[in-house]
Design an enzyme around this catalytic site. Sequence first.
Site, PDB file in Angstrom:
ATOM      1  N   TYR A  33       7.462 -12.113   9.761  1.00  0.00           N
ATOM      2  CA  TYR A  33       8.635 -11.957  10.610  1.00  0.00           C
ATOM      3  C   TYR A  33       8.229 -12.262  12.046  1.00  0.00           C
ATOM      4  CZ  TYR A  33       7.200  -6.979  11.500  1.00  0.00           C
ATOM      5  OH  TYR A  33       6.537  -5.817  11.816  1.00  0.00           O
ATOM      6  N   GLU A  97       8.314 -18.265   9.071  1.00  0.00           N
ATOM      7  CA  GLU A  97       8.688 -17.152   9.945  1.00  0.00           C
ATOM      8  C   GLU A  97      10.152 -16.792   9.720  1.00  0.00           C
ATOM      9  OE1 GLU A  97       7.115 -15.294  12.218  1.00  0.00           O
ATOM     10  OE2 GLU A  97       5.220 -16.350  12.628  1.00  0.00           O
ATOM     11  N   HIS A 139       2.192 -11.825   5.335  1.00  0.00           N
ATOM     12  CA  HIS A 139       1.125 -11.869   6.332  1.00  0.00           C
ATOM     13  C   HIS A 139       0.220 -10.650   6.217  1.00  0.00           C
ATOM     14  CE1 HIS A 139       0.152 -12.977  10.819  1.00  0.00           C
ATOM     15  NE2 HIS A 139      -0.861 -13.184  10.008  1.00  0.00           N
TER      16      HIS A 139
END
Length: 270
Positions: A33, A97, A139
Amino acid sequence: MTPDSPLVDIVLASPNHNERRVPGGPDMLLIHYTGMGTGDDAVRWLCDPVSAVSCHYLVHEDGRIVQMVPEARRAWHAGVGNWRGQDDINSRSIGIEIVNLGHAAGYPDFPEAQVRAVAQLCADCAARWAIPPERLLGHSDVAPGRKADPGEKFPWDQLFRAGLGHYVEAAPIAGGRFFGLGDRGDPVAAYQGLLAAYGYGVPIDGTFGETTRQATIAFQRHFRRACVDGVADASTVETLHRLLMQLPQSPLRRPGAVAQATADRVHVSA
């Protein structure tokens, strides 16, 4: 720059990329994010040469998809990380993202339109590069302790129902023996062996230290999202065992496998 995916709505090229350092192209999809105020703020930062960061794709809350780096190039999105003993995650992955304020600023839910767009983009990229389902990761999976994104609100189960990623229903949270910070012994080493067999970068030293706690948190954010506390309770261990059993080439099904022996030790001790 010509978009790699037909799903791309706009190309906003970032200068922050270089050649991939491993042969064969990307074999991992990595979800992030943005953790910034707005999607436009994130785009400006990811396109700024001063930032030295970038990604291949950014997905806005309304589902619009921006491509910023060609898939054949190495975007700078992952930083220091490790998965299954491999580092230089940037060279091995496509970075996606997702616009979201993140944990530090309220951590809102991911809108349905955004999740649908992410799922479609992941399916398109995975098909183009033959990326295995178990290499669709967050991530935080590759950088436990350093990163928390995309976090426990990201609907990995929804992507799995769309045929994406590797996932099992989490085992119910109940009582039973558990491992936590400061615990030591063979059962802890066995649990660490299971985490390492799945891919997390943990030492197998029999000490439940901070590295093991952070890897446990990362695992829970992805696979046991109902309670993210860094404690290896029975639900966490059982969910991890189920995941390992369902890998296409499970280390638990190999004759004499070390991972199976460690699994047995964990279950006997629980």
